[in-house]
Design an enzyme around this catalytic site. Structure first.
Site, PDB file in Angstrom:
ATOM      1  N   LYS A 125       0.877  -1.169   0.000  1.00  0.00           N
ATOM      2  CA  LYS A 125       0.000   0.000   0.000  1.00  0.00           C
ATOM      3  C   LYS A 125       0.916   1.220   0.000  1.00  0.00           C
ATOM      4  O   LYS A 125       0.857   2.101   0.864  1.00  0.00           O
ATOM      5  CB  LYS A 125      -0.923  -0.059   1.239  1.00  0.00           C
ATOM      6  N   ASP A 165      -6.913 -16.021   2.877  1.00  0.00           N
ATOM      7  CA  ASP A 165      -8.278 -16.539   3.068  1.00  0.00           C
ATOM      8  C   ASP A 165      -9.119 -16.244   1.817  1.00  0.00           C
ATOM      9  O   ASP A 165      -9.939 -17.068   1.401  1.00  0.00           O
ATOM     10  CB  ASP A 165      -8.954 -15.903   4.291  1.00  0.00           C
TER      11      ASP A 165
HETATM   12 MN    MN Z   1      -5.544 -16.204   8.758  1.00  0.00          MN
END
Ligand code: MN
Ligand code: NAD
Ligand code: IPM
Length: 365
Positions: A191, A251
């Site tokens: 970022k 995830d």
């Molecule tokens: Mn995790």
């Protein structure tokens, strides 16, 4: 060959998937004549209940002496009221730090048989084969100051995202080396348009890139990368990023593969010692029912064989066995199947052992 392993089953579905992975690992080692000594370690909620701390010194010391650590998952509602350093998760973070396991390698492959099971369109996810290299011992997880002070409306909490050039450099090297052994494409995610820690990250990765002219490097900002990851996942080969971004993005990558329960990880230090764990958590919603998907944990055991025991042949035997079992629809309920954790593990063990005992059955990598 003799190897020492510490197995930490953990909480929730941790013991279920870790047990399944250990069964496969032990059987493959036995078939190949590897003398594997396994001792158990306590960490997380169970460790809090039994010893009052999420990482007992004894567990940490035994992990530091072992060749590798196999871990299930920790945490759960029973311990969710705990705060700060008392939390279960701190046990895992302290162990990663103690082992100096700074490079968390998280491979994401979409099995052709499961491409239709992702909530994303098959034509988007099919053929995805990428690796996220997540920096694991720095950033907001460990940066100081980290504190909660005051009270009332002025109560203030602070985490600090801190990186040194050395920390960025060493994880960047792991990622460049990995890219070199694969499709020679590296995406660094940061970022840098806002955070100074990301500006150091980008400048450092650029500097390391000079040593790897054969690897194509591109930088992406984390917000647009999060979008691209679900839009065009096939565009990526190796992705390197800082600790917190890597946690979130991995995830997200689990969605590509159709279940979080499929993804393994290896947390590596400078030497060959490593910590191996599926990327998912303790899944309290399904714990104790014997239906957790063990593939992520089993594939973590394969990574253990590859990175800590230098047995790429046995890692390939397990990976090929998992591929075959998925092709044959041997699946737990999260993937629409009806098998239990133990049934899946029995199938993989049988197939992997057969391959480990007769190396000629291994496919070309
Ligand atoms: Mn995790
Ligand atoms: P989670 O990863 O445990 O579960 C998210 C969802 O994915 C749940 O619906 C769960 O049922 C499903 N899922 C996860 N693994 C699965 C598997 N192997 N098979 C089938 N389904 C699976 O995340 P959460 O619910 O946000 O966290 C629960 C606890 O786990 C928290 O305390 C968290 O801190 C902890 N956690 C631990 C680890 C770890 O130990 N490495 C990692 C992530 C979260
Ligand atoms: C992971 C987990 C851990 C992390 C937690 C349990 C500390 O989410 O391994 O992805 O945030 O690193």
């Amino acid at each position: 060959m003799t190897a020492h392993l510490v197995m930490i089953r953990g909480d929730g579905i941790g013991p279920e998937v870790c047990g399944a992975a250990a069964d496969v690992l032990l059987a493959v080692c036995e078939a190949a004549g590897v003398d594997l000594h396994v001792e158990e370690g306590l960490m997380g909620g169970r460790a809090i209940d039994e010893t009052g701390t999420p990482l007992p010194d004894d567990t940490r010391d035994r992990c530091l002496r072992a060749d590798a650590v196999l871990f299930g998952a920790l945490g759960g509602p029973k311990w969710d009221h705990l705060r700060g350093e008392q939390r279960c998760e701190q046990g895992l973070l302290r162990l990663r730090k103690a082992m100096d396991a700074f490079a968390n390698v998280r491979p994401v492959r979409v099995h052709a048989r499961l491409a239709g099971r992702s909530p994303l369109r098959r034509d988007v996810v099919e053929g995805t084969d990428l690796v996220i290299v997540r920096e694991l011992t720095g950033g907001a997880y460990f940066g100081q100051p980290r504190e909660r002070t005051g009270s009332g409306p002025e109560e203030t909490a602070r985490d600090s995202t801190v990186y040194t050039a050395r920390e960025v450099e060493r994880v960047a090297r792991v990622a460049f080396e990995l890219a070199r052994a694969r499709r020679r494409k590296l995406t660094s995610v940061d970022k840098a348009n806002v955070l100074v820690s990301s500006q150091l990250w980008r400048d450092t990765v650029e500097r390391v890139a000079a040593e790897y002219p054969d690897v194509e490097l591109q930088h992406e900002l984390v917000d647009s990368f999060a979008m691209h990851l679900v839009q065009q996942p096939r565009a990526y080969d190796v992705v390197v990023t800082e600790n917190l971004f890597g946690d979130i993005l991995s995830d997200e990558a689990g969605v590509l593969s159709a279940s979080l329960g499929l993804l393994p990880s290896a947390s590596l230090s400078e030497g060959s010692r490593g910590l191996y764990e599926p990327i998912h958590g303790s899944a309290p919603d399904i714990a104790g029912r014997g239906i957790a998907n063990p593939y992520g944990a089993i594939l973590s055991a394969a990574l253990l064989l590859r990175h800590s025991l230098q047995r790429d042949d046995l890692a390939l035997a397990i990976e090929a066995a998992v591929d075959d079992c998925i092709t044959e629809d041997l699946l737990t309920p999260d993937l629409g199947g009806t098998l239990t954790t133990a049934e899946v593990s029995t199938h993989v063990r049988r197939e992997a052992t057969r391959r480990a005992a007769s190396p000629a059955l291994e496919p070309a990598p």
